[in-house]
Write a protein that holds these residues in place. Sequence first.
Motif, PDB file in Angstrom:
ATOM      1  N   ILE A  38      40.036   6.544 -15.284  1.00  0.00           N
ATOM      2  CA  ILE A  38      39.850   5.661 -14.123  1.00  0.00           C
ATOM      3  C   ILE A  38      41.153   4.925 -13.805  1.00  0.00           C
ATOM      4  O   ILE A  38      41.602   4.892 -12.662  1.00  0.00           O
ATOM      5  CB  ILE A  38      38.712   4.654 -14.364  1.00  0.00           C
ATOM      6  N   LEU A  42      42.454   6.451 -10.202  1.00  0.00           N
ATOM      7  CA  LEU A  42      41.826   5.755  -9.085  1.00  0.00           C
ATOM      8  C   LEU A  42      42.571   4.457  -8.798  1.00  0.00           C
ATOM      9  O   LEU A  42      43.329   3.964  -9.633  1.00  0.00           O
ATOM     10  CB  LEU A  42      40.351   5.485  -9.392  1.00  0.00           C
ATOM     11  N   TYR A  46      36.669  -1.601 -10.117  1.00  0.00           N
ATOM     12  CA  TYR A  46      35.599  -0.942 -10.856  1.00  0.00           C
ATOM     13  C   TYR A  46      35.053  -1.890 -11.914  1.00  0.00           C
ATOM     14  O   TYR A  46      35.674  -2.890 -12.258  1.00  0.00           O
ATOM     15  CB  TYR A  46      36.104   0.360 -11.503  1.00  0.00           C
ATOM     16  N   GLU A  73      35.579   6.593  -4.347  1.00  0.00           N
ATOM     17  CA  GLU A  73      36.099   6.631  -5.711  1.00  0.00           C
ATOM     18  C   GLU A  73      35.018   7.068  -6.689  1.00  0.00           C
ATOM     19  O   GLU A  73      35.309   7.760  -7.663  1.00  0.00           O
ATOM     20  CB  GLU A  73      36.699   5.279  -6.102  1.00  0.00           C
ATOM     21  N   PHE A  77      35.414  10.239  -9.084  1.00  0.00           N
ATOM     22  CA  PHE A  77      35.143  10.109 -10.514  1.00  0.00           C
ATOM     23  C   PHE A  77      34.154  11.175 -10.974  1.00  0.00           C
ATOM     24  O   PHE A  77      34.373  11.844 -11.985  1.00  0.00           O
ATOM     25  CB  PHE A  77      34.592   8.703 -10.799  1.00  0.00           C
TER      26      PHE A  77
END
Length: 88
Positions: A38, A42, A46, A73, A77
């Motif tokens: 992540i 990204l 989050y 996103e 993911f």
Amino acid sequence: MKINPLDVLKIRKLPYTPEYFKTITVQAYRAKEIEYWIVNNLKGRYSFVRKVAADPSGGYMQVYEVGFESKNEWTMFMVGCPNVQAVK
């Protein structure tokens, strides 16, 4: 490497999951690999929250609820992270 303003201000990772975040629950044994993916792939905010869930054998197991502010996103993911294995 490009600097993310959310990382500099320490507001990218939230300690809780807001109601409007798109979420998935993942197994805890892959937590480090998932969070690493992540952070490196990204850009948006989050959440990564440890929780307890019922185990299919009747016990309990540790899981993580991963949430994303952006639905785009979340989709990236789900498609791109090789360590994702959702808990049912």
